[in-house]
Enzyme design. Structure first.
Site, PDB file in Angstrom:
ATOM      1  N   LYS A 108       0.773  -1.223   0.062  1.00 34.54           N
ATOM      2  CA  LYS A 108      -0.009   0.100  -0.032  1.00 34.54           C
ATOM      3  C   LYS A 108       0.967   1.246   0.071  1.00 34.54           C
ATOM      4  CE  LYS A 108      -3.337   2.390   2.581  1.00 34.54           C
ATOM      5  NZ  LYS A 108      -4.293   2.540   3.925  1.00 34.54           N
ATOM      6  N   GLU A 138      10.667  -4.504   3.940  1.00 33.93           N
ATOM      7  CA  GLU A 138      11.124  -5.982   3.543  1.00 33.93           C
ATOM      8  C   GLU A 138      10.547  -6.029   1.999  1.00 33.93           C
ATOM      9  OE1 GLU A 138       9.573  -4.889   6.309  1.00 33.93           O
ATOM     10  OE2 GLU A 138       9.662  -6.343   7.704  1.00 33.93           O
ATOM     11  N   GLY A 148      -4.421  -1.912   5.939  1.00 39.81           N
ATOM     12  CA  GLY A 148      -3.690  -3.337   5.013  1.00 39.81           C
ATOM     13  C   GLY A 148      -4.210  -4.345   5.634  1.00 39.81           C
ATOM     14  N   ARG A 149      -4.636  -4.514   6.822  1.00 42.09           N
ATOM     15  CA  ARG A 149      -5.147  -6.011   7.260  1.00 42.09           C
ATOM     16  C   ARG A 149      -6.522  -6.188   6.843  1.00 42.09           C
ATOM     17  NH1 ARG A 149      -3.671  -2.546  11.128  1.00 42.09           N
ATOM     18  NH2 ARG A 149      -5.040  -1.708  12.579  1.00 42.09           N
ATOM     19  N   GLU A 160      -2.827  -6.687  15.502  1.00 41.19           N
ATOM     20  CA  GLU A 160      -2.655  -5.322  15.116  1.00 41.19           C
ATOM     21  C   GLU A 160      -3.720  -4.402  15.495  1.00 41.19           C
ATOM     22  OE1 GLU A 160       0.655  -4.645  11.890  1.00 41.19           O
ATOM     23  OE2 GLU A 160      -1.309  -4.277  10.958  1.00 41.19           O
ATOM     24  N   HIS A 190      -3.360 -33.470  19.024  1.00 38.32           N
ATOM     25  CA  HIS A 190      -2.118 -34.380  19.231  1.00 38.32           C
ATOM     26  C   HIS A 190      -1.080 -33.196  19.787  1.00 38.32           C
ATOM     27  CE1 HIS A 190      -4.330 -37.787  17.991  1.00 38.32           C
ATOM     28  NE2 HIS A 190      -4.779 -36.992  17.100  1.00 38.32           N
ATOM     29  N   LYS A 228      10.874  -0.247  13.577  1.00 40.49           N
ATOM     30  CA  LYS A 228      11.348   0.064  12.127  1.00 40.49           C
ATOM     31  C   LYS A 228      12.260   0.814  12.236  1.00 40.49           C
ATOM     32  CE  LYS A 228       6.777  -0.668   9.909  1.00 40.49           C
ATOM     33  NZ  LYS A 228       5.716  -0.123   8.968  1.00 40.49           N
TER      34      LYS A 228
END
Ligand code: F6P
Length: 524
Positions: free
Chosen positions: A200, A206, A260-261, A346, A377, A489
Site C-alpha cells: 500500500k 522488506e 492493510g490488514r 494489530e 495431538h 522499524k
C-alpha cells in the site's frame, strides 16, 4: 463526527457484569444442559449456511443481556453506522475505514468498480495464457511480494480455496529472509513468472528490498523493457511503484480508506483472482457483503459478530482470560490463524483510549491455534487440563469437498467430541486417579458451516473483521491504526547502519551493541 469515547468500565452494564461475574465465576456449568433442555436451542444463531452454537459457554441469559446492554451503552449501533457511512473513524490517521465499500454490491463506488474490472481483465489474460512473457511463453507461476496485510490475507484465501484453484502456481515472498527468497526463486523460471508487488505504501523495507532483489534476479535473463510483462504493482503510491519501474498501466490502485490488514478485498486480492479466477473472487466479496448486512441489521443478541465479540469480552475482561484459540477442522484453513493474528492483534493491541488516556483494563486478546485434528495431538492437553482458561472457537464444515465422507465424519466427530469433552470433563464421574480428572467447564463456540466455498469463506472472514471492530468499540480504542509497529522499524534502520558501516558507537543499548558485535564477528 468522532466515535463515541465511553470508558466501558464506567457504564452501568459493566458494574452489573462485575456483580454477575461474582455469581458465575465458581459455577461448574456442566449440568445446565440437563436442567434447561432448551439451552442449545436458545444459544445458537442460524444464518444462511452458518450454524453457530455458543451454548457451551459460562453464560446465562442474564450474561448475554448484560453484555448487550454494555454494547448499547458504549453506542455500538451508532459506531457501526459511522463506520459503514465512511466517517473518518480512524481518527489518529484521519481516515475513513471502508473495506466494506469494496464489497458493497448495492452501492459500489466507481473507483472500486473500475479496479475490479481491471483485475478481472488482467487475471483472465494470465489464466488463459494470452498474456505472454518476454520469450512468448504463457505464465505458469504467480508470485506475490508483500508483507503483513499485503501477504497474509491473499495467502490465507488462496490456500483456503485450493479446491477451486486453476493450473497457476501461486507463491508468496514476504519475509526479508534472503534464504527464503532464494528457495522460492530456485523453483521459478523468469520467462513464465509474474511478480505482483503488493505494498500500500510502497515504502515497506522488506517488500522493497525483496522486490529489488527479485528484479535483479530477473535481469540476469531479461532486459529492462521485459519488466512490463512480468512485474505489476498493487499500491496506493503510484509514484513509488512507477519509480520502481512498473508502468502506470500495470499499477492496480488502492484507496487510503482501506487498511492493510483489511485489504484482501481490494486489488491486494489480485493473486487470489489469478489463483481461483475472478468469478470466485467476486463470490468471496459477496459472502463478505452478506455478512456486512447481517452485522449492520441484526439485533445484537442474534448478531454473530456481536455475540462472539461480547463473549470474548466476557472472558477477557471478567474471567481475565488472556488468550483465545481458533481451531479450524479443515486443513484448507491452516493459514487462518496467522491472518487473524494480524487482524486482531494489530487492531486491538492498544493501551491508550479514544480520549488519549492510559487504559486500566485489558484489551486485545491473544489469538492462537492451528487446525484440527492435528492440534488435538499437540496443545489440547493444556486446554483440557492446564491451569489457564482458553475460550476456543471451533470451525468446521459439513461437506467434504472431495467427497471422502469417511474421513470427514471422523474429522467432525472429533470437532464435536472436543467441544463436549472440554465442557463436560469428567464431571459427575467417579475418578479415582486425579491425573485422569478433567474439570471441564471450558468454553467454546462451534461455528459449523455447510461447505467451504468462496462465499462462505468471505462471510467467515468478515465475521471476524466485525468481531474485532465491536471489541475495539467497547474497549474504547482506535482499532484501525498500528503505531505500535513503527518504533521497531526505526531501531532496525539504526542497527542496519551500524552493521553495514561496522560501527556500533552510535548505538544506545549495551546489550544490542554486544549482540551486533558478536553477529559481525561470527560473519567474518
Ligand atoms: O508494519 C505493519 C504494516 O503497516 C501493516 O499494517 C501492513 O499490512 C504492512 O505493514 C504492509 O504495509 P504495505 O502494504 O504498505 O507494504
Amino acid at each position: 463526527m468522532s466515535l463515541p469515547s465511553i470508558n466501558p468500565t464506567k457504564t452501568e452494564a459493566w458494574k452489573m457484569l462485575e456483580k454477575h461475574f461474582e455469581e458465575m465465576k465458581e459455577l461448574q456449568m456442566q449440568d445446565v444442559f440437563s436442567e434447561d433442555l432448551n439451552r442449545a436451542e436458545r444459544f445458537k444463531i442460524e444464518w444462511q449456511s452458518f450454524y453457530v452454537d455458543y451454548s457451551k459457554n459460562r453464560i446465562t441469559e442474564k450474561t448475554i443481556s448484560l453484555l448487550s446492554k454494555l454494547a448499547k451503552e458504549v453506542k455500538l449501533k451508532e459506531a457501526i453506522t459511522q463506520q459503514f457511512s465512511g466517517e473518518k473513524i480512524n481518527e489518529t490517521e484521519n481516515r475513513a475505514v471502508l473495506h466494506t465499500a469494496l464489497r458493497d454490491f448495492d452501492n459500489m463506488k466507481p473507483e472500486v468498480e473500475s479496479t475490479l474490472q481491471k483485475m478481472k481483465l488482467f487475471s483472465e489474460k494470465i489464466i488463459s495464457g494470452s498474456h505472454k512473457g518476454f520469450t512468448g511463453k504463457a505464465i505458469t507461476d504467480v508470485v506475490n511480494i508483500g508483507i503483513g496485510g499485503s501477504h497474509l490475507g491473499p495467502e490465507m484465501v488462496t490456500e483456503a480455496l485450493q479446491f477451486y484453484k486453476n493450473h497457476l502456481k501461486i507463491q508468496f515472498i514476504a519475509n526479508i529472509d534472503g534464504d527464503d527468497v532464494a528457495e522460492k526463486l530456485k523453483k521459478l523460471n523468469p520467462e513464465t513468472t509474474l511478480f505482483i508487488i503488493v505494498s500500500k505504501s510502497f515504502t515497506t523495507q522488506e517488500t522493497i528490498a525483496n522486490a529489488c532483489f527479485v528484479k535483479n534476479w530477473f535481469f540476469k535473463n531479461a532486459t529492462e523493457e521485459d519488466i512490463q510483462k512480468h512485474f505489476v504493482a498493487v499500491s496506493a503510491n503510484e509514484h513509488g511503484a512507477n519509480e520502481f519501474g512498473v508502468s502506470k498501466n500495470n499499477i492496480f490502485p488502492m484507496q487510503n480508506w482501506v487498511g492493510g490488514r483489511f485489504s484482501l478485498w481490494s486489488s491486494v486480492g489480485l493473486s487470489i483472482c489469478c489463483a481461483v479466477g475472478f468469478k470466485n473472487f467476486e463470490e468471496l466479496l459477496k459472502g463478505a457483503f452478506e455478512m456486512d448486512n447481517h452485522f449492520k441489521n441484526e439485533d445484537f443478541e442474534k448478531n454473530m459478530p456481536v455475540v462472539l465479540a461480547l463473549l470474548s469480552i466476557w472472558y477477557n475482561n471478567f474471567f481475565k482470560a488472556e488468550s483465545e484459540a481458533v481451531v479450524a477442522y479443515s486443513q484448507y484453513l491452516n493459514k487462518l490463524v496467522p491472518y487473524l493474528q494480524q487482524a486482531v492483534m494489530e487492531s486491538n493491541g492498544k493501551s491508550i483510549d479514544r480520549n488519549g488516556k492510559k487504559i486500566n483494563y485489558q484489551t486485545g486478546t491473544i489469538v492462537w491455534g492451528n487446525v484440527g485434528s492435528n492440534s488435538q495431538h499437540a496443545y489440547f492437553q493444556l486446554l483440557h487440563q492446564g491451569t489457564k482458561l482458553i475460550p476456543t472457537d471451533f470451525i468446521g464444515f459439513s461437506e467434504s469437498l472431495h467427497g471422502n465422507i469417511k474421513n470427514h465424519n471422523i474429522l467432525m466427530a472429533n470437532f464435536f467430541a472436543q467441544t463436549e469433552a472440554l465442557w463436560e470433563g469428567t464431571h459427575n464421574k467417579k475418578i479415582e486417579n486425579s491425573f485422569k480428572n478433567f474439570e471441564g467447564n471450558k468454553p467454546s463456540n462451534s461455528i459449523l458451516i455447510k461447505k467451504l466455498n468462496p462465499q462462505t469463506l468471505g462471510s467467515l472472514i468478515a465475521l471476524y473483521e466485525h468481531k474485532l471492530f465491536v471489541q475495539g468499540i467497547i474497549w474504547n480504542i482506535f482499532s484501525y491504526d498500528q503505531w505500535g509497529v513503527e518504533l521497531g522499524k526505526t531501531v532496525a534502520k539504526e542497527n542496519l547502519n551500524a552493521i553495514e558501516n561496522d560501527d556500533i558507537s552510535n548505538l544506545k543499548n549495551d546489550s544490542t551493541k554486544k549482540l551486533i558485535k558478536q553477529f559481525s564477528f561470527f560473519q567474518k
